[in-house]
Design a protein around this motif. Structure first.
Motif, PDB file in Angstrom:
ATOM      1  N   ASP A 178      -9.840 -13.999   8.072  1.00  0.00           N
ATOM      2  CA  ASP A 178     -10.087 -14.601   9.383  1.00  0.00           C
ATOM      3  C   ASP A 178      -9.354 -13.597  10.257  1.00  0.00           C
ATOM      4  O   ASP A 178      -9.708 -13.792  11.465  1.00  0.00           O
ATOM      5  CB  ASP A 178      -9.964 -15.946   9.453  1.00  0.00           C
ATOM      6  CG  ASP A 178     -10.738 -16.901   8.767  1.00  0.00           C
ATOM      7  OD1 ASP A 178     -11.887 -16.707   8.996  1.00  0.00           O
ATOM      8  OD2 ASP A 178     -10.235 -17.842   8.193  1.00  0.00           O
ATOM      9  N   ASN A 209      -3.584  -4.494  12.361  1.00  0.00           N
ATOM     10  CA  ASN A 209      -1.929  -4.483  11.871  1.00  0.00           C
ATOM     11  C   ASN A 209      -1.949  -4.795  10.362  1.00  0.00           C
ATOM     12  O   ASN A 209      -1.161  -4.210   9.794  1.00  0.00           O
ATOM     13  CB  ASN A 209      -1.282  -5.859  12.678  1.00  0.00           C
ATOM     14  CG  ASN A 209      -0.997  -5.378  14.045  1.00  0.00           C
ATOM     15  OD1 ASN A 209      -1.215  -4.097  14.365  1.00  0.00           O
ATOM     16  ND2 ASN A 209      -0.643  -6.595  15.146  1.00  0.00           N
ATOM     17  N   MET A 210      -2.534  -5.936  10.085  1.00  0.00           N
ATOM     18  CA  MET A 210      -2.488  -6.127   8.407  1.00  0.00           C
ATOM     19  C   MET A 210      -2.774  -4.996   7.356  1.00  0.00           C
ATOM     20  O   MET A 210      -1.970  -4.646   6.674  1.00  0.00           O
ATOM     21  CB  MET A 210      -3.504  -7.467   8.061  1.00  0.00           C
ATOM     22  CG  MET A 210      -3.377  -7.802   6.804  1.00  0.00           C
ATOM     23  SD  MET A 210      -4.801  -8.813   6.356  1.00  0.00           S
ATOM     24  CE  MET A 210      -4.678 -10.061   6.881  1.00  0.00           C
TER      25      MET A 210
END
Ligand SMILES: CC(C)(COP(=O)([O-])OP(=O)([O-])OC[C@H]1O[C@@H](n2cnc3c(N)ncnc32)[C@H](O)[C@@H]1OP(=O)([O-])[O-])[C@@H](O)C(=O)NCCC(=O)NCCSC(=O)C[C@@](C)(O)CC(=O)[O-]
Ligand SMILES: NC(=O)C1=CN([C@@H]2O[C@H](COP(=O)(O)OP(=O)(O)OC[C@H]3O[C@@H](n4cnc5c(N)ncnc54)[C@H](OP(=O)(O)O)[C@@H]3O)[C@@H](O)[C@H]2O)C=CC1
Length: 406
Positions: free
Chosen positions: A193, A198-199
């Motif tokens: 989601d 960034n992830m």
């Protein structure tokens, strides 16, 4: 010890004793913003009082803004409700849209009412994956080939390293590209989601450490632009980035004539001559009329990264008059980068926008809320395309904007 006053801090910043971005170390985030606002107002002569009337907690916005002085407000409207049969987004929903372009919400609203009269739109996410492509320096093409082979043989090791940094992200694959002594590794992740920049940047960084430790390649930049983030790029149009999503609808001829004041044949012709031939001649990556309008307005309303409207406008609109004389229209957005957790989605007004769509936070299963948001935006874009193509057919574009937009 008492907290320093706004006046004290203004003085200390002016004297060079405290930097503008260090104010949060001395006072709470809201007061720090007030000091900066006062300073900028004094030095520029701008009246910034209205900028100080923001409705969110300054401390909670810390992950979203640096050197904060206040907030900007954008008017918010709704189009719909519109019926959607989606893979993840279902039911009759209002579409929240934040914009300063008069006539835009009216246009999407008209499109929604036409879609509704036709029984609703269908929408599906057909591909999903957020990418990051670091660039490595190698000695020559022989070393490049060795690196590509190593990556093919060691994808599991890269996956293990990358996924050690996230409990949600999953590495879907790594595609190498060689240009002389440059090797680009395009990492693609399922980010559930989260929009995921960034992830995947953090996860890819961890995988790059393994590449450098195990091969002769040297990392030059964690982003080598083949990702490709926030730039118009064919790789996103072809391979997809974020969500690839399509919405379509078939509209009875009478509805087109009564509500859009034109015909299926006229809309199909305008779509071909304008969106396809005109776009081809212009060298455009967007073969559509104004998909960016719905994407930008719904991005602002739901806390998405506004710069990624660039990729969100990578869309193709098709329109055809059916054998029965009705109108089939579709919009396929190749690279719609959206999330319902992280980034700007936590800010209260943006979270409210997600609530209007019923997609705030993590979905069940994970990823379903971001899929639903992508489908909602695709339906908004479809409604906008329909209404604008029709306005061009009935020659109402200029008059609509003269009436509603100025
Ligand atoms: C303006 C309309 C909708 C009038 O359209 P109309 O058919 O003359 O208006 P109507 O009064 O008969 O109303 C029809 C429906 O439109 C909606 N509607 C009507 N008015 C409102 C309003 N105030 N607020 C909310 N919704 C409104 C509403 O759904 C209404 O149905 P109802 O609810 O009454 O049964 C139409 O002429 C239109 O859509 N024009 C196109 C405008 C447009 O699409 N602009 C997009 C921006 S253009 C741009 O940014 C990009 C561009 C153009 O440069 C890209 C390119 O190169 O192509
Ligand atoms: N770094 C960069 O290069 C760039 C950053 N950005 C910015 O990045 C931000 C968006 O990055 P993004 O990674 O999406 O957001 P965040 O950095 O806010 O991180 C979101 C985190 O939420 C956690 N999470 C909780 N529930 C879920 C769920 N259901 N699905 C997925 N993740 C969940 C994950 O943690 P966990 O991983 O621990 O599981 C995830 O990493 C925006 O602010 C954008 O402006 C934009 C472009 C480039």
């Amino acid at each position: 010890m008492t907290d320093p006053t706004v006046e004290d801090l203004l003085e200390r910043v002016r004297e060079g004793d405290v930097r503008l971005h260090e104010l949060d170390d001395h006072v709470d985030a809201g007061t720090a913003a007030t000091v900066r606002r006062r300073l900028v107002a004094d030095e520029s002569g701008a009246d910034l009082d209205v900028v100080g009337e923001y409705a969110f907690d300054a401390a909670a916005a810390d992950p979203n803004i640096d050197n904060m002085i206040g907030g900007v407000q954008v008017p918010l409207g709704v189009a719909g409700p519109v019926a959607v049969d989606g893979g993840a987004f279902d039911g009759d929903r209002y579409l929240p849209m934040a914009t300063t372009e008069g006539a835009l919400v009216a246009s999407v609203n008209r499109g929604c009412s036409v879609i509704d009269a036709a029984g609703g739109a269908t929408a599906r996410v057909t591909k999903s994956g957020m990418t990051r492509a670091p660039v490595f320096r190698v000695a020559d093409v022989a070393e490049a080939e060795a690196l590509v082979e190593w990556v093919r043989d060691n994808e599991d090791r890269l996956r293990e390293a990358a996924e050690s940094t996230t409990s949600h992200g999953e590495l879907l694959g790594v595609t190498p590209y060689v240009v002389g002594n440059n090797v680009y590794l395009r990492f693609r992740f399922d980010t559930k989601d989260a929009m995921g920049m960034n992830m995947v940047t953090i996860a890819t960084g961890e995988a790059c450490d393994v590449v450098e430790a195990e091969t002769d390649a040297e990392l030059v930049a964690l982003s080598g632009n083949l990702c490709s983030d926030k730039k118009p790029a064919a790789v996103n149009a072809v391979e997809g980035r974020g969500r690839s999503v399509t919405a379509d609808v078939e509209i009875p001829r009478e509805v087109v004539e009564e509500r859009l004041h034109t015909t299926p044949v006229a809309i199909a012709e305008i779509n071909t001559r304008k969106n396809h031939v005109g776009s081809a001649k212009a060298g455009s990556l967007g073969f559509n009329a104004h998909v960016a309008n719905a994407v930008a307005a719904m991005f602002l309303a739901t806390g998405q990264d506004a710069a990624q409207v660039v990729e969100g406008s990578n869309a193709i609109t098709t329109a055809e008059a059916t054998a029965d004389g009705d109108l089939y229209v579709s919009v396929s957005i190749a690279s719609l980068e959206v999330g319902t957790v992280g980034g700007g989605t936590k800010l209260p007004t943006q979270a409210a926008g997600l609530d209007v769509l019923g997609v705030r936070g993590g979905g069940d299963p994970a990823g379903s809320n971001a899929d639903a948001l992508a489908e909602a935006i695709a339906v908004g874009a479809l409604a906008g395309e329909l209404s604008l193509l029709a306005a061009l057919g009935s020659r109402h574009l200029a008059s609509a904007h003269a009436d509603l937009g100025r």
